[in-house]
Design a protein around this motif. Structure first.
Motif, short mmCIF file in Angstrom:
data_model
loop_
_atom_site.label_atom_id
_atom_site.label_comp_id
_atom_site.label_asym_id
_atom_site.label_seq_id
_atom_site.Cartn_x
_atom_site.Cartn_y
_atom_site.Cartn_z
N ASP A 159 0.53 3.86 -2.93
CA ASP A 159 0.13 5.24 -2.63
C ASP A 159 1.19 6.24 -3.09
N HIS A 197 -17.36 7.93 0.77
CA HIS A 197 -17.29 7.37 -0.59
C HIS A 197 -18.52 6.55 -0.95
N SER A 253 -14.36 -0.79 -3.38
CA SER A 253 -13.18 -0.29 -4.08
C SER A 253 -12.06 -0.20 -3.07
N GLU A 254 -10.96 0.40 -3.50
CA GLU A 254 -9.84 0.57 -2.58
C GLU A 254 -10.12 1.71 -1.59
N GLN A 255 -11.26 2.39 -1.75
CA GLN A 255 -11.59 3.48 -0.85
C GLN A 255 -12.38 2.99 0.35
N ARG A 256 -12.39 3.78 1.39
CA ARG A 256 -13.12 3.43 2.61
C ARG A 256 -13.93 4.61 3.10
N ARG A 297 -3.94 -1.16 -8.71
CA ARG A 297 -4.90 -0.27 -8.03
C ARG A 297 -5.40 -0.82 -6.70
N LEU A 357 -18.06 2.41 3.58
CA LEU A 357 -18.39 2.49 2.16
C LEU A 357 -19.60 1.63 1.82
N ASP A 399 -7.21 -1.14 2.24
CA ASP A 399 -6.81 -1.14 3.65
C ASP A 399 -6.12 -2.46 4.03
N LYS A 423 0.83 -1.21 0.00
CA LYS A 423 0.00 0.00 0.00
C LYS A 423 0.86 1.26 0.00
#
Lengths: 281, 281
Positions: free
Chosen positions: A277, B134, B127-130, B219, B14, B224, A273
């Motif tokens: 990033d 989002h 997704s890779e977002q948290r 990606r 999310l 996390d 990560k």
């Protein structure tokens, strides 16, 4: 280069077509000539506005060129550059858009006509798509183009090629052909190989269970196999070394999973990560 | 389920936030309650319109629920489902959104109160977002949600959970927990592991030479680490088997490169492209 009279693009596919569109849109060349072997592809490039004129006759296409950009598959670049150099005016500048550089400059070192003005380039743009129908005028905008001078490259030629890519919106980085190939093995050729291996490791019956993670991770594997065979084989040794680094990484994952080692798994994920990033965006 | 009176979402990140938004937007629930440990996150979910009320008290949050969806990290789902079952009304339906299913149903098999209505689910979205910031109301639209009944699952409960996800726009697939975990090891957990390994194999100094291929391929590695450690470890055996398939694939690539075998390289690339084209879109 800003405002050349005539630019000839050899190979009017995604990259060549995008160069043509960018030249026309930015009014950087009075005439853009597309040279290719397939009449249908050339017609499409002309209809899309990427080139003004087309020909399947290379010598004719470069006869009055101030700049020639060879945008063909890696294995064909060296012979085409030789033919261009033999047929273009003495002052004409020649570059290319190939994904590997060391074998190309090595092949051309011996047998370019003395005085030929060739500087190798690699725009880091493109996608898994092909053909002039996917060309975009802003393909190079805010992307890196690597220019790879050698000891025999003249400063003026290097500067002109640099200004050409900058005029298309690219950020130009200069490196040796060898340093380029070593880096791109890791940042482009290895990811392609791994994406292909992940795709192949997926049984077709799992199609309904594929989501965006799988699709992102394997996207580049949709690229043209023959183009990528040429790229990989022309950077074989660096790619092998990079593959071995990946294999070592995966062996560490294997051990961590086998030992059910929470701490190590978390470490591996956290390290990845941090790199993602730092390098992605 | 269409038109529940009260739906409680445990874990308003999310996924939980997106469920709340979809419920509100589609007018499928009169009250949506968000339960979580972090007041800040709950506040954000409420401000974003994902939930009507929030509480950090699980028992209070589920006391009047018709449906509870547990959307927390994999390791926490089983204990939370137990707590929900102990505090919610007898008729309340419980499901979850975890990425692995076999260990969860195994953990819950023995010790759910008799009559508790739990059916495990996994929406293939995210997704890779948290975080609730989002969340998207259409996150599940036209995506697959896998529902994993066991022998003891009642048909009515299975149908209600199915209708719940369908009401959010999802296409529901039913499979056993074991079949789910075996498939997802290949379509999700292995790509994540490989993306992480590729990212880690990239020296930081190559940052300027990273293009869209690297970014796509890596990606998911921005996800996390602790969430993914839990997912991977809870599907350890299937993931190990999948990793070994990938390692065998890479060994074949290594041999082809080492032997400079054009035909084999082209074969490997063509096979991967066929699979990518068939499964991706």
């Amino acid at each position: 280069m800003l405002r050349a009279n005539t630019v000839t693009i050899v190979g009017a596919g995604l990259i060549g077509g995008s160069i043509g569109l960018a030249l026309k849109q930015r009014k950087l060349a009075a005439h853009v000539i597309g040279v290719g072997r397939q009449a249908a592809s050339l017609r499409q490039a002309k209809q899309g506005g990427a080139v003004d004129q087309t020909t399947t006759d290379l010598a004719k296409g470069v006869r009055r060129a101030d700049l020639v950009v060879v945008c063909t598959p890696v294995d064909t670049i060296a012979p085409l550059v030789r033919q261009v150099a033999a047929a273009c005016p003495p002052r004409c500048l020649i570059t290319d858009a190939g994904s590997t550089k060391a074998p190309l400059v090595e092949q051309l070192k011996a047998d370019l006509p003395s005085g030929a003005r060739f500087v190798a380039s690699h725009p880091l743009a493109g996608s898994e798509q092909r053909g002039p129908e996917h060309a975009q005028a802003d393909l190079f905008q805010n992307r890196v183009t690597v220019v790879t001078p050698t000891r025999s490259t003249r400063a003026q030629d290097l500067n002109e090629v640099t200004r050409f890519w900058q005029a298309l919106g690219a950020e130009v980085i200069r490196m040796s052909p060898e340093a380029h190939d070593r880096a791109l093995a890791r940042t482009s050729h290895l990811p392609h190989l791994a994406a292909a291996a992940i795709a192949s490791a997926t049984p077709r019956r799992y199609a309904p269970l594929v989501a965006s993670g799988w699709r992102d991770t394997t996207r580049v594997a949709a690229g043209d196999p023959e183009l990528w065979r040429q790229i990989m084989q022309s950077n074989r040794e660096e790619l092998l070394a990079s593959l071995e680094v990946l294999q070592d990484e995966l062996a560490a994952w294997h051990t961590a999973l086998e030992q059910d080692d929470s701490r190590k798994l978390l470490q591996l994920l956290a390290k990845a990560k941090r790199t993602r990033d730092a390098l992605g965006n």
